[in-house]
Scaffold this motif. Structure first.
Motif, PDB file in Angstrom:
ATOM      1  N   ASN A 174       0.854  -1.186   0.000  1.00  0.00           N
ATOM      2  CA  ASN A 174       0.000   0.000   0.000  1.00  0.00           C
ATOM      3  C   ASN A 174       0.889   1.234   0.000  1.00  0.00           C
ATOM      4  O   ASN A 174       1.597   1.507   0.968  1.00  0.00           O
ATOM      5  CB  ASN A 174      -0.911   0.041   1.224  1.00  0.00           C
ATOM      6  CG  ASN A 174      -1.668   1.368   1.295  1.00  0.00           C
ATOM      7  OD1 ASN A 174      -2.173   1.854   0.291  1.00  0.00           O
ATOM      8  ND2 ASN A 174      -1.716   1.972   2.473  1.00  0.00           N
ATOM      9  N   THR A 226      -9.396  -7.011   2.163  1.00  0.00           N
ATOM     10  CA  THR A 226      -8.404  -7.943   2.692  1.00  0.00           C
ATOM     11  C   THR A 226      -8.951  -9.352   2.927  1.00  0.00           C
ATOM     12  O   THR A 226      -8.202 -10.226   3.377  1.00  0.00           O
ATOM     13  CB  THR A 226      -7.848  -7.408   4.024  1.00  0.00           C
ATOM     14  OG1 THR A 226      -8.937  -7.280   4.959  1.00  0.00           O
ATOM     15  CG2 THR A 226      -7.172  -6.075   3.831  1.00  0.00           C
ATOM     16  N   ASP A 270       2.789  -1.812   4.294  1.00  0.00           N
ATOM     17  CA  ASP A 270       2.096  -0.523   4.282  1.00  0.00           C
ATOM     18  C   ASP A 270       3.135   0.569   4.497  1.00  0.00           C
ATOM     19  O   ASP A 270       3.869   0.551   5.485  1.00  0.00           O
ATOM     20  CB  ASP A 270       1.052  -0.482   5.407  1.00  0.00           C
ATOM     21  CG  ASP A 270       0.009   0.613   5.201  1.00  0.00           C
ATOM     22  OD1 ASP A 270       0.322   1.605   4.507  1.00  0.00           O
ATOM     23  OD2 ASP A 270      -1.105   0.462   5.725  1.00  0.00           O
ATOM     24  N   THR A 296      -1.393  -0.165  11.072  1.00  0.00           N
ATOM     25  CA  THR A 296      -2.504   0.467  10.371  1.00  0.00           C
ATOM     26  C   THR A 296      -3.687  -0.501  10.306  1.00  0.00           C
ATOM     27  O   THR A 296      -3.530  -1.706  10.551  1.00  0.00           O
ATOM     28  CB  THR A 296      -2.079   0.830   8.941  1.00  0.00           C
ATOM     29  OG1 THR A 296      -1.727  -0.383   8.242  1.00  0.00           O
ATOM     30  CG2 THR A 296      -0.897   1.798   8.941  1.00  0.00           C
ATOM     31  N   LEU A 311      -4.965  -1.679   7.710  1.00  0.00           N
ATOM     32  CA  LEU A 311      -4.612  -2.689   6.708  1.00  0.00           C
ATOM     33  C   LEU A 311      -3.743  -3.785   7.320  1.00  0.00           C
ATOM     34  O   LEU A 311      -4.005  -4.987   7.130  1.00  0.00           O
ATOM     35  CB  LEU A 311      -3.865  -2.035   5.541  1.00  0.00           C
ATOM     36  CG  LEU A 311      -3.249  -3.003   4.521  1.00  0.00           C
ATOM     37  CD1 LEU A 311      -4.318  -3.853   3.865  1.00  0.00           C
ATOM     38  CD2 LEU A 311      -2.438  -2.241   3.478  1.00  0.00           C
ATOM     39  N   LEU A 312      -2.711  -3.409   8.052  1.00  0.00           N
ATOM     40  CA  LEU A 312      -1.821  -4.420   8.633  1.00  0.00           C
ATOM     41  C   LEU A 312      -2.538  -5.250   9.684  1.00  0.00           C
ATOM     42  O   LEU A 312      -2.292  -6.461   9.802  1.00  0.00           O
ATOM     43  CB  LEU A 312      -0.582  -3.755   9.229  1.00  0.00           C
ATOM     44  CG  LEU A 312       0.359  -3.066   8.234  1.00  0.00           C
ATOM     45  CD1 LEU A 312       1.630  -2.620   8.941  1.00  0.00           C
ATOM     46  CD2 LEU A 312       0.698  -3.982   7.063  1.00  0.00           C
ATOM     47  N   ASP A 325       5.636  -3.263   8.413  1.00  0.00           N
ATOM     48  CA  ASP A 325       5.106  -1.932   8.690  1.00  0.00           C
ATOM     49  C   ASP A 325       5.929  -0.836   8.015  1.00  0.00           C
ATOM     50  O   ASP A 325       7.050  -1.063   7.530  1.00  0.00           O
ATOM     51  CB  ASP A 325       4.971  -1.685  10.194  1.00  0.00           C
ATOM     52  CG  ASP A 325       6.292  -1.760  10.939  1.00  0.00           C
ATOM     53  OD1 ASP A 325       7.286  -1.188  10.470  1.00  0.00           O
ATOM     54  OD2 ASP A 325       6.326  -2.389  12.033  1.00  0.00           O
ATOM     55  N   GLY A 326       5.356   0.358   7.999  1.00  0.00           N
ATOM     56  CA  GLY A 326       5.995   1.484   7.331  1.00  0.00           C
ATOM     57  C   GLY A 326       7.308   1.902   7.960  1.00  0.00           C
ATOM     58  O   GLY A 326       8.161   2.511   7.296  1.00  0.00           O
TER      59      GLY A 326
END
Length: 281
Positions: free
Chosen positions: A190, A208, A219, A227, A229-230, A242-243
């Motif tokens: 993402n 998802t 992400d 997030t 999403l994660l 993770d970012g």
């Protein structure tokens, strides 16, 4: 850290930068390696982005990290732009060459690839959600790394631009797809702000429900660290990246540009996590 008149200065510029973890990350690397460098943060209005590059030139600043929304705005003010940054039309790193020229680079894409490889992701086919500056850099780097890349984005024009970037990096590597088919890729990135606190905190960039343990999801958003999403991907059994992993990996690549060596990404992450823990107190 002992600052003297000989200490080299680096910094991040953008708007906003008050939340940035870059000073903590880069200073941790400088200290670990005994470098006579220090790293700060400068809030720069987007309309003054090129003036910040002029200030770098005048003040002798050794290196800059460029964050949004300045990655495209600074390009014309530089003396030279590396081919990869030209291709993706975004600069996130500026270095001062030996002869004083200011050269722009982009480490976002290679940082993402580094983070995925470190996580053990299946890189054979990667879906990328988004088509902005960060997404284009990721698409190009994945294509160069040998991945088949599938780009999904709401804007057809921007999606096609990102696909063209990937196919310029490696012919035939990149296609455009709908978000509903992303699950066919074993790895999904993402590269949109969806899920970021203060922007779209509850949003998911794609459905998802089809994720399984064979998937890896990265992400680029790191605020919050987990997030939506994660969280959803983890519940489906997918491996998550993770970012912060990508942020630290691209920061390590920035240090390689400035100093010719790669710091330990784990050390950078530990410094960032300590800072995040202190902020939550």
């Amino acid at each position: 850290m002992n600052l003297t008149a000989r200490t080299k200065v680096a910094a991040v510029i953008g708007s906003p930068v008050g939340h940035s973890l870059s000073p903590v990350i880069h200073n941790a690397a400088f200290v670990a390696h005994g470098d006579d460098w220090v790293y700060g943060a400068f809030e720069v209005d987007p309309q003054r982005a090129t003036a910040a590059i002029d200030a770098m030139r005048v003040l002798g600043i050794a290196g800059l990290s460029i964050t949004m929304p300045h990655k495209e705005l600074v390009m014309d003010a530089l003396d030279e732009v590396h081919a990869e940054a030209q291709l993706v039309r975004a600069v996130n790193t500026v270095a001062r060459s030996a002869d004083g020229r200011l050269v722009g680079y982009n480490t976002d894409g290679v940082g993402c690839v580094d983070a995925l490889i470190r996580a053990g992701a299946d890189m054979s086919s990667v879906g990328v959600v988004g088509a902005g500056a960060t997404a284009r850099a990721i698409v190009a780097a994945l294509a160069r790394a040998g991945s088949r890349v599938a780009v999904a984005n709401r804007s057809q024009d921007r999606r096609r631009e990102a696909v063209a970037v990937g196919n310029t990096a490696r012919s035939g590597s990149t296609i455009e797809v709908g978000v509903e088919t992303l699950g066919e890729c074993p790895t999904i990135v993402n590269a949109t702000p969806l899920g970021m606190e203060g922007v779209a905190p509850g949003a998911l960039p794609f459905d998802t429900s089809g994720l399984t343990s064979r998937h890896t999801v990265l992400d680029v958003v790191y605020h919050p660290l987990e997030t939506p999403l994660l969280r959803a991907a983890r519940l489906c059994g997918a491996r998550v990246v993770d970012g912060l992993d990508m942020l630290c990996a691209q920061a390590a690549r920035q240090q390689e540009v400035w100093l010719g060596r790669l710091p330990d990404v784990a050390l950078l992450r530990q410094a960032a996590l300590r800072e995040l823990s202190q902020r939550q107190r």
